[in-house]
Design a protein around this motif. Structure first.
Motif, PDB file in Angstrom:
ATOM      1  N   ALA A 122     -24.749 -17.002  12.841  1.00 46.75           N
ATOM      2  CA  ALA A 122     -23.950 -15.817  13.116  1.00 46.75           C
ATOM      3  C   ALA A 122     -24.863 -14.600  13.261  1.00 46.75           C
ATOM      4  O   ALA A 122     -25.977 -14.570  12.720  1.00 46.75           O
ATOM      5  CB  ALA A 122     -22.964 -15.594  11.970  1.00 46.75           C
ATOM      6  N   MET A 123     -24.350 -13.613  13.978  1.00 48.61           N
ATOM      7  CA  MET A 123     -25.083 -12.357  14.168  1.00 48.61           C
ATOM      8  C   MET A 123     -24.176 -11.186  13.810  1.00 48.61           C
ATOM      9  O   MET A 123     -22.941 -11.291  13.907  1.00 48.61           O
ATOM     10  CB  MET A 123     -25.543 -12.223  15.617  1.00 48.61           C
ATOM     11  N   GLY A 124     -24.791 -10.087  13.424  1.00 49.42           N
ATOM     12  CA  GLY A 124     -24.000  -8.915  13.060  1.00 49.42           C
ATOM     13  C   GLY A 124     -24.713  -7.628  13.428  1.00 49.42           C
ATOM     14  O   GLY A 124     -25.923  -7.617  13.666  1.00 49.42           O
ATOM     15  N   TRP A 125     -23.912  -6.566  13.489  1.00 42.91           N
ATOM     16  CA  TRP A 125     -24.437  -5.221  13.670  1.00 42.91           C
ATOM     17  C   TRP A 125     -23.976  -4.375  12.482  1.00 42.91           C
ATOM     18  O   TRP A 125     -22.806  -4.430  12.083  1.00 42.91           O
ATOM     19  CB  TRP A 125     -23.922  -4.598  14.956  1.00 42.91           C
ATOM     20  N   PHE A 126     -24.895  -3.591  11.967  1.00 42.54           N
ATOM     21  CA  PHE A 126     -24.616  -2.633  10.903  1.00 42.54           C
ATOM     22  C   PHE A 126     -25.184  -1.286  11.335  1.00 42.54           C
ATOM     23  O   PHE A 126     -25.965  -1.209  12.288  1.00 42.54           O
ATOM     24  CB  PHE A 126     -25.283  -3.084   9.591  1.00 42.54           C
ATOM     25  N   ARG A 127     -24.792  -0.238  10.623  1.00 43.60           N
ATOM     26  CA  ARG A 127     -25.332   1.078  10.944  1.00 43.60           C
ATOM     27  C   ARG A 127     -25.498   1.887   9.672  1.00 43.60           C
ATOM     28  O   ARG A 127     -24.824   1.644   8.666  1.00 43.60           O
ATOM     29  CB  ARG A 127     -24.440   1.815  11.943  1.00 43.60           C
ATOM     30  N   GLN A 128     -26.405   2.857   9.744  1.00 46.44           N
ATOM     31  CA  GLN A 128     -26.633   3.733   8.609  1.00 46.44           C
ATOM     32  C   GLN A 128     -26.837   5.154   9.111  1.00 46.44           C
ATOM     33  O   GLN A 128     -27.779   5.426   9.858  1.00 46.44           O
ATOM     34  CB  GLN A 128     -27.843   3.274   7.794  1.00 46.44           C
ATOM     35  N   ALA A 129     -25.945   6.019   8.696  1.00 41.10           N
ATOM     36  CA  ALA A 129     -26.032   7.435   9.030  1.00 41.10           C
ATOM     37  C   ALA A 129     -26.840   8.158   7.956  1.00 41.10           C
ATOM     38  O   ALA A 129     -26.937   7.674   6.821  1.00 41.10           O
ATOM     39  CB  ALA A 129     -24.631   8.030   9.137  1.00 41.10           C
ATOM     40  N   PRO A 130     -27.417   9.306   8.277  1.00 39.81           N
ATOM     41  CA  PRO A 130     -28.207  10.046   7.289  1.00 39.81           C
ATOM     42  C   PRO A 130     -27.404  10.336   6.032  1.00 39.81           C
ATOM     43  O   PRO A 130     -26.260  10.815   6.100  1.00 39.81           O
ATOM     44  CB  PRO A 130     -28.553  11.336   8.033  1.00 39.81           C
ATOM     45  N   GLY A 131     -27.979  10.001   4.890  1.00 42.32           N
ATOM     46  CA  GLY A 131     -27.337  10.273   3.610  1.00 42.32           C
ATOM     47  C   GLY A 131     -26.207   9.344   3.245  1.00 42.32           C
ATOM     48  O   GLY A 131     -25.524   9.555   2.239  1.00 42.32           O
ATOM     49  N   LYS A 132     -26.004   8.311   4.043  1.00 38.85           N
ATOM     50  CA  LYS A 132     -24.915   7.368   3.779  1.00 38.85           C
ATOM     51  C   LYS A 132     -25.454   5.950   3.625  1.00 38.85           C
ATOM     52  O   LYS A 132     -26.562   5.640   4.051  1.00 38.85           O
ATOM     53  CB  LYS A 132     -23.883   7.414   4.901  1.00 38.85           C
ATOM     54  N   ALA A 133     -24.639   5.111   3.022  1.00 34.03           N
ATOM     55  CA  ALA A 133     -25.023   3.714   2.844  1.00 34.03           C
ATOM     56  C   ALA A 133     -24.887   2.964   4.169  1.00 34.03           C
ATOM     57  O   ALA A 133     -24.130   3.371   5.059  1.00 34.03           O
ATOM     58  CB  ALA A 133     -24.133   3.063   1.784  1.00 34.03           C
ATOM     59  N   ARG A 134     -25.616   1.868   4.273  1.00 37.33           N
ATOM     60  CA  ARG A 134     -25.479   1.019   5.441  1.00 37.33           C
ATOM     61  C   ARG A 134     -24.068   0.437   5.478  1.00 37.33           C
ATOM     62  O   ARG A 134     -23.547  -0.009   4.449  1.00 37.33           O
ATOM     63  CB  ARG A 134     -26.517  -0.095   5.399  1.00 37.33           C
ATOM     64  N   GLU A 135     -23.454   0.401   6.656  1.00 41.77           N
ATOM     65  CA  GLU A 135     -22.090  -0.114   6.755  1.00 41.77           C
ATOM     66  C   GLU A 135     -21.969  -1.123   7.887  1.00 41.77           C
ATOM     67  O   GLU A 135     -22.694  -1.072   8.885  1.00 41.77           O
ATOM     68  CB  GLU A 135     -21.091   1.033   6.978  1.00 41.77           C
ATOM     69  N   PHE A 136     -21.026  -2.012   7.703  1.00 38.46           N
ATOM     70  CA  PHE A 136     -20.728  -3.053   8.676  1.00 38.46           C
ATOM     71  C   PHE A 136     -20.115  -2.455   9.927  1.00 38.46           C
ATOM     72  O   PHE A 136     -19.293  -1.533   9.859  1.00 38.46           O
ATOM     73  CB  PHE A 136     -19.763  -4.048   8.036  1.00 38.46           C
ATOM     74  N   VAL A 137     -20.506  -3.006  11.080  1.00 34.82           N
ATOM     75  CA  VAL A 137     -19.928  -2.591  12.351  1.00 34.82           C
ATOM     76  C   VAL A 137     -19.187  -3.756  13.011  1.00 34.82           C
ATOM     77  O   VAL A 137     -18.003  -3.654  13.329  1.00 34.82           O
ATOM     78  CB  VAL A 137     -21.009  -2.055  13.309  1.00 34.82           C
ATOM     79  N   ALA A 138     -19.894  -4.878  13.225  1.00 37.71           N
ATOM     80  CA  ALA A 138     -19.296  -6.002  13.943  1.00 37.71           C
ATOM     81  C   ALA A 138     -20.070  -7.269  13.643  1.00 37.71           C
ATOM     82  O   ALA A 138     -21.245  -7.220  13.288  1.00 37.71           O
ATOM     83  CB  ALA A 138     -19.294  -5.742  15.442  1.00 37.71           C
ATOM     84  N   THR A 139     -19.384  -8.404  13.806  1.00 40.36           N
ATOM     85  CA  THR A 139     -20.025  -9.691  13.604  1.00 40.36           C
ATOM     86  C   THR A 139     -19.477 -10.702  14.589  1.00 40.36           C
ATOM     87  O   THR A 139     -18.338 -10.577  15.058  1.00 40.36           O
ATOM     88  CB  THR A 139     -19.831 -10.186  12.157  1.00 40.36           C
ATOM     89  N   ILE A 140     -20.307 -11.701  14.910  1.00 39.53           N
ATOM     90  CA  ILE A 140     -19.882 -12.781  15.805  1.00 39.53           C
ATOM     91  C   ILE A 140     -20.420 -14.091  15.249  1.00 39.53           C
ATOM     92  O   ILE A 140     -21.611 -14.199  14.919  1.00 39.53           O
ATOM     93  CB  ILE A 140     -20.357 -12.518  17.254  1.00 39.53           C
ATOM     94  N   SER A 141     -19.544 -15.078  15.151  1.00 37.47           N
ATOM     95  CA  SER A 141     -19.943 -16.371  14.630  1.00 37.47           C
ATOM     96  C   SER A 141     -20.537 -17.232  15.746  1.00 37.47           C
ATOM     97  O   SER A 141     -20.577 -16.821  16.917  1.00 37.47           O
ATOM     98  CB  SER A 141     -18.741 -17.072  14.010  1.00 37.47           C
ATOM     99  N   THR A 142     -20.960 -18.427  15.390  1.00 42.18           N
ATOM    100  CA  THR A 142     -21.534 -19.311  16.404  1.00 42.18           C
ATOM    101  C   THR A 142     -20.481 -19.783  17.406  1.00 42.18           C
ATOM    102  O   THR A 142     -20.829 -20.087  18.549  1.00 42.18           O
ATOM    103  CB  THR A 142     -22.208 -20.524  15.770  1.00 42.18           C
TER     104      THR A 142
END
Length: 123
Positions: free
Chosen positions: A33-53
């Motif tokens: 599986a693959m995923g995308w996460f993001r982190q804005a300044p001063g914030k925790a990393r957060e989930f964006v999207a995921t795709i399974s096999t």
């Protein structure tokens, strides 16, 4: 050794679009599986999207209907098509490769991470 290399970030006006790419190497891409996460300044990393096999997808509520994750198992690449971008989407975006076939919103379930690509949305 697994490597994940993101590209496609940049500066865009609100309402615009960007497509992020993440090229993977080092093990059989189609098995994980693959995923995308993001982190804005001063914030925790957060989930964006995921795709399974088997190409099941899941999205954070904040991006549903605006972002689309996809994968190309020939090119060993995962994509994140982002539309109707908002200033709140400004962050460093990271792709990640999971430990197994199943997509997930939990960072702990991902084994490898890219270095990130900056997305800046101006108002």
């Amino acid at each position: 050794q697994v490597q994940l290399v993101e590209s496609g970030g940049g500066l865009v006006q609100a309402g615009g679009s960007l497509r992020l790419s993440c090229a993977a190497s080092g093990r059989t891409f189609s098995r994980y599986a693959m995923g995308w996460f993001r982190q804005a300044p001063g914030k925790a990393r957060e989930f964006v999207a995921t795709i399974s096999t088997n190409r099941n997808t899941d999205y954070a509520d904040s991006v549903k209907g605006r972002f689309t994750i996809s994968r190309d198992n020939v090119e060993n690449t995962v994509y994140l098509q982002m539309s109707s971008l908002e200033p709140e989407d400004t962050a460093v975006y990271y792709c990640a490769q999971g430990r197994n076939r199943d997509g997930s919103s939990w960072p702990e379930t991902y084994e490898y991470w890219g270095q990130g690509t900056q997305v800046t949305v101006s108002s």
